[in-house]
Motif scaffolding. Structure first.
Motif, PDB file in Angstrom:
ATOM      1  N   ARG A  70       2.423   1.747  -3.365  1.00 38.40           N
ATOM      2  CA  ARG A  70       1.442   2.225  -4.339  1.00 38.40           C
ATOM      3  C   ARG A  70       1.182   3.718  -4.153  1.00 38.40           C
ATOM      4  N   GLU A  71       1.080   4.144  -2.898  1.00 41.26           N
ATOM      5  CA  GLU A  71       0.882   5.573  -2.631  1.00 41.26           C
ATOM      6  C   GLU A  71       2.084   6.397  -3.099  1.00 41.26           C
ATOM      7  N   ARG A  74       0.826  -1.207   0.000  1.00 47.18           N
ATOM      8  CA  ARG A  74       0.000   0.000   0.000  1.00 47.18           C
ATOM      9  C   ARG A  74       0.863   1.260   0.000  1.00 47.18           C
ATOM     10  N   TYR A  81       1.978   6.678  -6.808  1.00 50.01           N
ATOM     11  CA  TYR A  81       0.904   7.593  -7.219  1.00 50.01           C
ATOM     12  C   TYR A  81       1.352   9.049  -7.063  1.00 50.01           C
TER      13      TYR A  81
END
Length: 293
Positions: free
Chosen positions: A10-11, A7, A14
């Motif tokens: 992924r952040e 997670r 992004y």
């Protein structure tokens, strides 16, 4: 823990994907600011967006006017806690490499040394993330001579690859006064001649391996760049004859570093973007000064 790391990664990716849009928006605002300061008309392509952009400009301050990149995020919170470093080697290290890494353990405060054994890189990186290590320092050798040093910042990078040259361990230093008990006080840092953008990047990677020292610390570590070779020296000083008399002693070890690659990822990631890598044409005299003048 694995889900959490996925997670967070992924952040991070992004946020990194938004950098291009933020940079484009910054360029538009810069053109409007420049036109207003010089008393020129607003560029034609920006007239439809002028009202919205000017309202955003009015709300900005020194901290928010310039967009920050993922490179800024990597060390944004580094000063909030002391670094925690894992030291290791290539497999089946020689006695000389083992001795050198033992000395590096005292060079880097809060460092822990482990025997590599049969562990693979991905296992080491995952274990370091779960135990909140901030950096991994890996030392390699060729025919019993240390020849490579890797600095990997956690949790997401960067990873810097250095060549190691002219390694002299503490007990090989000719000044016998240098061989003794090594101070474990947090050292003061001297970073010399890292004047280019890449030089500043390299100095940050090295600087954040060390915690903030106390003002009365008598330990000094120097990274001095000359012709893109970074000389590492480790000294302590004393004041035997009062405040105006200072005696400097080298305690070792001593070596040179040559940067040859920076990756925007961690040590276990193979398919990541190269931030910088040395090329054959960079070895020419004309283009030699990469880190500083």
């Amino acid at each position: 823990m694995l889900r959490r790391n996925v997670r967070l990664r992924r952040e991070y990716l992004y946020r990194k994907s938004l950098e291009g849009k933020e940079r484009l928006l910054y360029e538009k605002k810069r053109k409007i600011r420049q036109a207003l300061e010089e008393g020129k008309p607003i560029p034609t392509e920006l007239r439809n967006e002028e009202k919205a952009l000017r309202s955003e400009i009015d709300l900005e301050d020194d901290q928010t006017a310039v967009p920050k990149s993922s490179i800024d995020d990597e060390y944004a919170n580094a000063s909030e806690r002391d670094p925690k470093i894992l030291l290791s080697t290539s497999r089946n290290p020689s006695s000389r490499l083992t001795q050198f890494v033992k000395e590096l353990k005292f060079v880097f405060p809060n460092a822990q040394r482990i025997n590599r054994g049969g562990q693979v890189i991905s296992e080491i990186v995952e274990a370091c993330r779960s135990h909140e290590f901030t950096d991994i320092v890996m030392v390699h050798e060729h025919r019993g001579e240390p020849d490579g040093l890797i600095v990997c910042h956690l949790p997401f990078g960067p990873t810097a690859y250095f060549g190691l040259h002219n390694v002299v361990t503490r007990h090989d230093i000719k000044d016998k006064k240098a061989v003794g008990t090594m101070s474990e006080a947090y050292p003061h840092l001297i970073l010399h001649n890292f004047s280019t953008k890449l030089g500043e990047r390299t100095s940050n990677i090295l600087k954040y391996l060390f915690p903030v020292p106390k003002p009365d610390s008598k330990r000094i570590i120097t990274f001095a760049n000359q012709s893109d070779y970074i000389s590492f020296r480790h000294h302590v000083y004393e004041k035997p004859g009062g405040p105006k008399s200072i005696e400097l002693k080298e305690v070792g070890p001593r070596f040179e570093l040559r940067l040859y690659q920076i990756k925007l990822g961690t040590l276990d990631q193979t398919e990541v973007q190269n931030e910088w890598v040395i090329r054959p044409y960079m070895n020419t005299t004309k283009k030699q000064k990469i880190l500083g003048a």
